[in-house]
Design an enzyme around this catalytic site. Structure first.
Site, mmCIF file in Angstrom:
data_model
loop_
_atom_site.group_PDB
_atom_site.id
_atom_site.type_symbol
_atom_site.label_atom_id
_atom_site.label_comp_id
_atom_site.label_asym_id
_atom_site.label_seq_id
_atom_site.Cartn_x
_atom_site.Cartn_y
_atom_site.Cartn_z
ATOM 1 N N SER A 1 -27.788 -34.138 20.003
ATOM 2 C CA SER A 1 -27.339 -32.831 20.516
ATOM 3 C C SER A 1 -28.480 -32.150 21.265
ATOM 4 O O SER A 1 -28.285 -31.571 22.338
ATOM 5 C CB SER A 1 -26.914 -31.915 19.365
ATOM 6 O OG SER A 1 -25.754 -32.385 18.734
ATOM 7 N N SER B 1 -22.435 -32.506 22.193
ATOM 8 C CA SER B 1 -23.588 -31.814 21.630
ATOM 9 C C SER B 1 -23.059 -30.717 20.713
ATOM 10 O O SER B 1 -22.229 -29.906 21.125
ATOM 11 C CB SER B 1 -24.429 -31.193 22.749
ATOM 12 O OG SER B 1 -25.490 -30.445 22.190
ATOM 13 N N LYS B 2 -23.532 -30.694 19.471
ATOM 14 C CA LYS B 2 -23.113 -29.625 18.554
ATOM 15 C C LYS B 2 -23.990 -28.415 18.849
ATOM 16 O O LYS B 2 -24.900 -28.063 18.079
ATOM 17 C CB LYS B 2 -23.221 -30.096 17.097
ATOM 18 C CG LYS B 2 -22.509 -29.194 16.103
ATOM 19 C CD LYS B 2 -22.435 -29.863 14.738
ATOM 20 C CE LYS B 2 -21.976 -28.909 13.648
ATOM 21 N NZ LYS B 2 -20.621 -28.383 13.796
ATOM 22 N N SER B 3 -23.732 -27.839 20.009
ATOM 23 C CA SER B 3 -24.526 -26.715 20.506
ATOM 24 C C SER B 3 -23.887 -25.400 20.076
ATOM 25 O O SER B 3 -22.657 -25.271 20.079
ATOM 26 C CB SER B 3 -24.566 -26.796 22.030
ATOM 27 O OG SER B 3 -24.884 -25.546 22.570
ATOM 28 N N TYR C 1 -19.644 -22.689 20.150
ATOM 29 C CA TYR C 1 -19.008 -21.921 19.079
ATOM 30 C C TYR C 1 -18.641 -20.500 19.496
ATOM 31 O O TYR C 1 -18.013 -19.779 18.724
ATOM 32 C CB TYR C 1 -19.866 -21.980 17.800
ATOM 33 C CG TYR C 1 -19.782 -23.387 17.238
ATOM 34 C CD1 TYR C 1 -18.833 -23.705 16.279
ATOM 35 C CD2 TYR C 1 -20.558 -24.412 17.761
ATOM 36 C CE1 TYR C 1 -18.687 -25.012 15.829
ATOM 37 C CE2 TYR C 1 -20.424 -25.717 17.322
ATOM 38 C CZ TYR C 1 -19.480 -26.012 16.358
ATOM 39 O OH TYR C 1 -19.331 -27.303 15.933
#
Ligand code: PPE
Length: 311
Positions: free
Chosen positions: A65, A162-164, A168
């Site tokens: 990420s 990507s767990k950006s 969110y």
């Protein structure tokens, strides 16, 4: 409103800092420009002691990420694994039923302006006791959800692999809309109108004994629980198909469920007030849940080496 999460220490770029002192400067780049990536990891009590579920896979995704955003994590996976174990022990969590680990890699304080590259890459890790995500009864009873009026980000805009934290902002819109309308969660569609995922969960649909889930190209986070469920389902003899799912397929499905570290495997009992199947948790969902929970709690052979024991 639930009580605030709390534990003794948070690890911040090399130091175990008392919980209440774990602060950043208000001009931290990440606070202004979402220049940060994170992970959510669960640990469970087993007969052999506390076990972290797929720790190495989560840390690999964290580094991936960060790489997409040209951030280099200043610690190796092995160093992070050891740090997380030490943090759990320091926080006196060895006796808890289950808990959560939240690593965050972020651009720190130096200068403002879109260019993040002058700002230092910092890392913080929290670990605390934590229970169910979508309500206490959700695992058995299922949740009522809506198809969100918000889409997931289109391809080549906000990279979903990507767990950006930036992704969110979109998740919060989906979640808030669902909650204020009396649902537990929202399902977002892609910009092409096919099914993508929940605000913080991947989604699976069961029809005539076959299990379907949207592919990476449906702008999903490549969920580690998703991968676990695909593996478990195939091991149980089910056919699992990764393909685009039309919205209306949700309404005529036999079973639908969410997967995620926080959500684990949560059945969906209605979508837009249309009952899924007969409006209760279905048999395949139940079978996969029991396989999954037995595995994470060490009650089943750890075939794929998914458990990391803290001690
Ligand atoms: N999609 C999204 C958008 C997502 O946030 C998650 C995890 C998943 C899929 C499932 O991924 P995995 O955990 O690897 O199976 N969401 C994390 C954060 C939730 C939150 O409220 O914060 C989580 O479950 O920890």
């Amino acid at each position: 409103m639930g009580s605030a999460i709390k534990a003794k220490y948070i690890w911040m770029s090399g130091d175990f800092v008392p919980w209440e002192d774990a602060k950043v400067h208000v001009l931290t780049h990440a606070l202004h420009y979402a220049s940060s990536v994170f992970e959510g990891i669960r640990f469970y009590r087993t007969d052999k002691g506390l076990a972290i579920f797929r720790l190495r896979d989560h840390l690999t995704r964290l580094i991936d990420s960060a790489k997409i955003y040209r951030m280099e994590v200043p610690y190796s996976i092995v160093e992070l694994e050891e740090t997380i174990k030490a943090l759990i022990i320091k926080n006196d969590l060895l006796g808890v039923e289950m808990g959560y680990i939240r690593p965050l890699v972020y651009r720190g304080y130096h200068s403002l302006g879109v260019n993040p590259m002058e700002c230092p890459v910092e890392i913080a890790i929290a670990a605390y006791e934590w229970g169910k995500y979508l309500g206490d009864d959700a695992i058995e009873e299922g949740v009522d959800v809506m198809v969100s009026s918000w889409n997931r980000a289109a391809p080549n805009t906000f990279p979903s692999m990507s767990k950006s934290t930036g992704n969110y902002a979109n998740s919060q819109l989906i979640k808030m809309e669902a909650l204020v309308n009396g649902y537990e969660e929202g399902i977002a569609l892609t910009s092409f109108g096919t099914v993508s995922e929940g605000s913080g969960e991947n989604i699976f649909v069961v029809k005539k004994g076959v299990i379907y889930t949207p592919p990476y190209e449906a702008c999903i986070l490549p969920g580690i629980t998703r991968d676990s469920v695909i593996t478990i389902a195939r091991d149980s003899g089910y056919e699992v198909v990764e393909k685009h799912i039309p919205r209306e397929f949700l309404y005529i499905a036999d079973e639908v469920f969410f997967t995620g570290t926080a959500a684990e495997i949560t059945p969906i009992r209605s979508i837009d007030r249309i009952p899924v199947g007969d409006g209760r948790r279905g048999p395949i969902t139940r079978e996969l849940q029991s396989y999954f929970f037995d595995l994470v709690k060490g009650k089943r052979e750890d075939k794929w080496g998914w458990l990391t024991y803290v001690k």
